[in-house]
Design a protein around this motif. Sequence first.
Motif, PDB file in Angstrom:
ATOM      1  N   GLY A 267     -29.710 -25.451  -4.971  1.00 25.93           N
ATOM      2  CA  GLY A 267     -29.981 -25.082  -6.360  1.00 25.93           C
ATOM      3  C   GLY A 267     -30.159 -26.238  -7.317  1.00 25.93           C
ATOM      4  N   LEU A 268     -30.159 -27.473  -6.826  1.00 26.27           N
ATOM      5  CA  LEU A 268     -30.247 -28.634  -7.721  1.00 26.27           C
ATOM      6  C   LEU A 268     -31.688 -29.070  -7.980  1.00 26.27           C
ATOM      7  CD1 LEU A 268     -27.350 -30.919  -6.363  1.00 26.27           C
ATOM      8  CD2 LEU A 268     -27.240 -29.090  -8.079  1.00 26.27           C
ATOM      9  N   ASN A 269     -32.631 -28.497  -7.258  1.00 27.21           N
ATOM     10  CA  ASN A 269     -34.037 -28.869  -7.397  1.00 27.21           C
ATOM     11  C   ASN A 269     -34.202 -30.385  -7.207  1.00 27.21           C
ATOM     12  OD1 ASN A 269     -36.772 -28.332  -7.774  1.00 27.21           O
ATOM     13  ND2 ASN A 269     -36.658 -28.633  -9.992  1.00 27.21           N
ATOM     14  N   ALA A 270     -33.564 -30.896  -6.151  1.00 24.09           N
ATOM     15  CA  ALA A 270     -33.543 -32.335  -5.892  1.00 24.09           C
ATOM     16  C   ALA A 270     -34.820 -32.786  -5.193  1.00 24.09           C
ATOM     17  CB  ALA A 270     -32.332 -32.692  -5.036  1.00 24.09           C
ATOM     18  N   THR A 271     -35.246 -34.012  -5.506  1.00 25.72           N
ATOM     19  CA  THR A 271     -36.428 -34.611  -4.905  1.00 25.72           C
ATOM     20  C   THR A 271     -36.013 -35.777  -4.023  1.00 25.72           C
ATOM     21  OG1 THR A 271     -37.721 -34.045  -6.873  1.00 25.72           O
ATOM     22  CG2 THR A 271     -38.652 -35.676  -5.366  1.00 25.72           C
ATOM     23  N   ARG A 272     -36.378 -35.711  -2.728  1.00 30.57           N
ATOM     24  CA  ARG A 272     -35.965 -36.758  -1.793  1.00 30.57           C
ATOM     25  C   ARG A 272     -36.620 -38.091  -2.138  1.00 30.57           C
ATOM     26  NH1 ARG A 272     -33.694 -36.505   3.232  1.00 30.57           N
ATOM     27  NH2 ARG A 272     -33.956 -34.229   3.269  1.00 30.57           N
ATOM     28  N   PHE A 273     -35.866 -39.189  -1.984  1.00 25.04           N
ATOM     29  CA  PHE A 273     -36.397 -40.525  -2.223  1.00 25.04           C
ATOM     30  C   PHE A 273     -37.551 -40.823  -1.273  1.00 25.04           C
ATOM     31  CE2 PHE A 273     -32.571 -43.096  -4.077  1.00 25.04           C
ATOM     32  CZ  PHE A 273     -32.592 -42.278  -5.194  1.00 25.04           C
ATOM     33  N   THR A 274     -38.607 -41.415  -1.810  1.00 23.35           N
ATOM     34  CA  THR A 274     -39.635 -42.016  -0.969  1.00 23.35           C
ATOM     35  C   THR A 274     -39.192 -43.432  -0.604  1.00 23.35           C
ATOM     36  OG1 THR A 274     -40.810 -42.934  -2.859  1.00 23.35           O
ATOM     37  CG2 THR A 274     -41.418 -40.701  -2.174  1.00 23.35           C
ATOM     38  N   GLU A 275     -39.933 -44.067   0.301  1.00 18.49           N
ATOM     39  CA  GLU A 275     -39.585 -45.432   0.697  1.00 18.49           C
ATOM     40  C   GLU A 275     -39.650 -46.377  -0.490  1.00 18.49           C
ATOM     41  OE1 GLU A 275     -41.068 -48.856   3.890  1.00 18.49           O
ATOM     42  OE2 GLU A 275     -41.686 -46.759   4.153  1.00 18.49           O
ATOM     43  N   ASN A 276     -40.692 -46.207  -1.337  1.00 14.70           N
ATOM     44  CA  ASN A 276     -40.821 -47.058  -2.522  1.00 14.70           C
ATOM     45  C   ASN A 276     -39.674 -46.806  -3.493  1.00 14.70           C
ATOM     46  OD1 ASN A 276     -43.161 -48.269  -1.619  1.00 14.70           O
ATOM     47  ND2 ASN A 276     -44.521 -46.847  -2.702  1.00 14.70           N
ATOM     48  N   ARG A 277     -39.291 -45.543  -3.635  1.00 16.38           N
ATOM     49  CA  ARG A 277     -38.200 -45.197  -4.557  1.00 16.38           C
ATOM     50  C   ARG A 277     -36.870 -45.775  -4.056  1.00 16.38           C
ATOM     51  NH1 ARG A 277     -35.238 -44.891  -8.217  1.00 16.38           N
ATOM     52  NH2 ARG A 277     -34.320 -43.031  -9.140  1.00 16.38           N
ATOM     53  N   THR A 278     -36.681 -45.810  -2.742  1.00 20.22           N
ATOM     54  CA  THR A 278     -35.469 -46.398  -2.176  1.00 20.22           C
ATOM     55  C   THR A 278     -35.389 -47.875  -2.503  1.00 20.22           C
ATOM     56  OG1 THR A 278     -35.463 -44.789  -0.363  1.00 20.22           O
ATOM     57  CG2 THR A 278     -34.171 -46.808  -0.064  1.00 20.22           C
ATOM     58  N   PHE A 293     -27.306 -47.018   2.099  1.00 14.87           N
ATOM     59  CA  PHE A 293     -27.192 -45.566   2.151  1.00 14.87           C
ATOM     60  C   PHE A 293     -28.267 -44.973   3.056  1.00 14.87           C
ATOM     61  CE2 PHE A 293     -29.460 -46.629  -1.801  1.00 14.87           C
ATOM     62  CZ  PHE A 293     -30.667 -45.982  -1.602  1.00 14.87           C
ATOM     63  N   THR A 294     -27.969 -43.788   3.569  1.00 10.89           N
ATOM     64  CA  THR A 294     -28.849 -43.177   4.570  1.00 10.89           C
ATOM     65  C   THR A 294     -29.854 -42.203   3.959  1.00 10.89           C
ATOM     66  OG1 THR A 294     -27.213 -41.423   4.913  1.00 10.89           O
ATOM     67  CG2 THR A 294     -27.073 -43.359   6.327  1.00 10.89           C
ATOM     68  N   GLY A 295     -29.702 -41.876   2.722  1.00  6.11           N
ATOM     69  CA  GLY A 295     -30.641 -40.950   2.094  1.00  6.11           C
ATOM     70  C   GLY A 295     -30.372 -40.871   0.613  1.00  6.11           C
ATOM     71  N   GLY A 296     -31.363 -40.436  -0.140  1.00  2.00           N
ATOM     72  CA  GLY A 296     -31.185 -40.342  -1.581  1.00  2.00           C
ATOM     73  C   GLY A 296     -32.083 -39.283  -2.188  1.00  2.00           C
ATOM     74  N   PHE A 297     -31.616 -38.727  -3.325  1.00  4.40           N
ATOM     75  CA  PHE A 297     -32.359 -37.687  -4.031  1.00  4.40           C
ATOM     76  C   PHE A 297     -32.265 -37.932  -5.536  1.00  4.40           C
ATOM     77  CE2 PHE A 297     -31.317 -35.845   0.006  1.00  4.40           C
ATOM     78  CZ  PHE A 297     -32.388 -35.028   0.328  1.00  4.40           C
ATOM     79  N   ASP A 298     -33.342 -37.591  -6.216  1.00  3.61           N
ATOM     80  CA  ASP A 298     -33.345 -37.580  -7.677  1.00  3.61           C
ATOM     81  C   ASP A 298     -33.094 -36.160  -8.168  1.00  3.61           C
ATOM     82  OD1 ASP A 298     -33.838 -40.274  -8.306  1.00  3.61           O
ATOM     83  OD2 ASP A 298     -35.988 -40.032  -7.931  1.00  3.61           O
ATOM     84  N   VAL A 299     -32.277 -36.039  -9.207  1.00  4.09           N
ATOM     85  CA  VAL A 299     -32.089 -34.752  -9.884  1.00  4.09           C
ATOM     86  C   VAL A 299     -32.264 -34.996 -11.372  1.00  4.09           C
ATOM     87  CG1 VAL A 299     -30.579 -33.723  -8.140  1.00  4.09           C
ATOM     88  CG2 VAL A 299     -29.572 -35.093  -9.964  1.00  4.09           C
ATOM     89  N   ARG A 300     -32.816 -34.016 -12.070  1.00  3.13           N
ATOM     90  CA  ARG A 300     -33.108 -34.189 -13.494  1.00  3.13           C
ATOM     91  C   ARG A 300     -32.418 -33.105 -14.305  1.00  3.13           C
ATOM     92  NH1 ARG A 300     -36.708 -37.432 -15.890  1.00  3.13           N
ATOM     93  NH2 ARG A 300     -37.769 -37.862 -13.890  1.00  3.13           N
ATOM     94  N   ARG A 301     -31.667 -33.548 -15.316  1.00  2.65           N
ATOM     95  CA  ARG A 301     -30.951 -32.622 -16.192  1.00  2.65           C
ATOM     96  C   ARG A 301     -31.932 -31.906 -17.108  1.00  2.65           C
ATOM     97  NH1 ARG A 301     -26.014 -35.507 -19.012  1.00  2.65           N
ATOM     98  NH2 ARG A 301     -27.645 -36.185 -20.473  1.00  2.65           N
TER      99      ARG A 301
END
Length: 326
Positions: A267-278, A293-301
């Motif tokens: 339910g967080l509407n998270a966007t997975r990190f791309t390689e460039n974003r990492t 870290f092994t993975g990352g996501f962006d979430v927007r309030r």
Amino acid sequence: MRTPFPLLCLPRLALIPVFQQMEFIDAIAFSFISKKTCNLSKILCKKISSCYIDMLIENDCLRMTIAPTNGSPLSLYFYTDVSKTVEGIYRYKIIQWKNAGLSIRQWMERLLDVTKFPSLRKVKLNGTPDYDVFSILDIVPKVSDLHISRNCTNTLAKRALQILSPVTSSITLFKLPFSNREEFQRFWLRDVECLSVSNDNLSRFQFDIDHLLASNAIKLELLEVSMSLRDLNRFFSCWLNKTSNQRLEHLSVQSLGDFDEDILLNGLNATRFTENRTREFLSTNTFSQFRLFTGGFDVRRKDGKLAAITFAKTFWTTYINFHVLP
């Protein structure tokens, strides 16, 4: 035979260039001689440019370390069982200064007066001192980091928190000295910039997700404190809806049990990190620890504020980091 030079008999104008040329260790030593020399050092010595000053309080000793911007650090040891001298280490040499009948508090007052440093980098309480620590803590200026170790007594830890919390930016606790849930909650709800709790059993205070939601910390690290993924999901959902701590900029916690991205991110509407974003995120030097870290996501309030959720694995533990981007 040399005759001592009557330095203190010189007029004030003649004393000024003498004090201005003193090395910082000489200025400190001179201030310890008497009240008069302390006042002269305080008034006439050039301001000591220091990188940091640390204070370590142990069972039978108080150590002060002064690190000038240019030069070698000076460590002074004030032993309670050796009241006639103060020992120090400077440029790998041991030094000794005679004590002119001063208490540890008076030593500290003179040291802080002559250094003119507005804050200490760290105050660490380690052990059960057999001297009056509280009288010393009362004169401490602002502190960047208050560190309370496991073997510090509850009485000393609680009093230190009471005295220093209002002037401290960061508090690191390896033990929670509170007797009951009410004492813990009063501390937990205070405004604090950075709070780190490590290796302590929060469950005895019935710690749960509601405490996490009620925290006023800007940076919160619960090291060796596990939270369930469902509780963390609720916390992130509340942040997205602006119904939790709006001051929060950083959170680090452990994952309890098996790690499942779907449960955490539901339910967080998270966007997975791309390689460039990492790479972009790592280049910001966001975290002081768990950098791989092994993975990352962006979430927007809902107001557009962006935050990142990243994961780091060490052995059998998954750490979850939450960082609000500027």
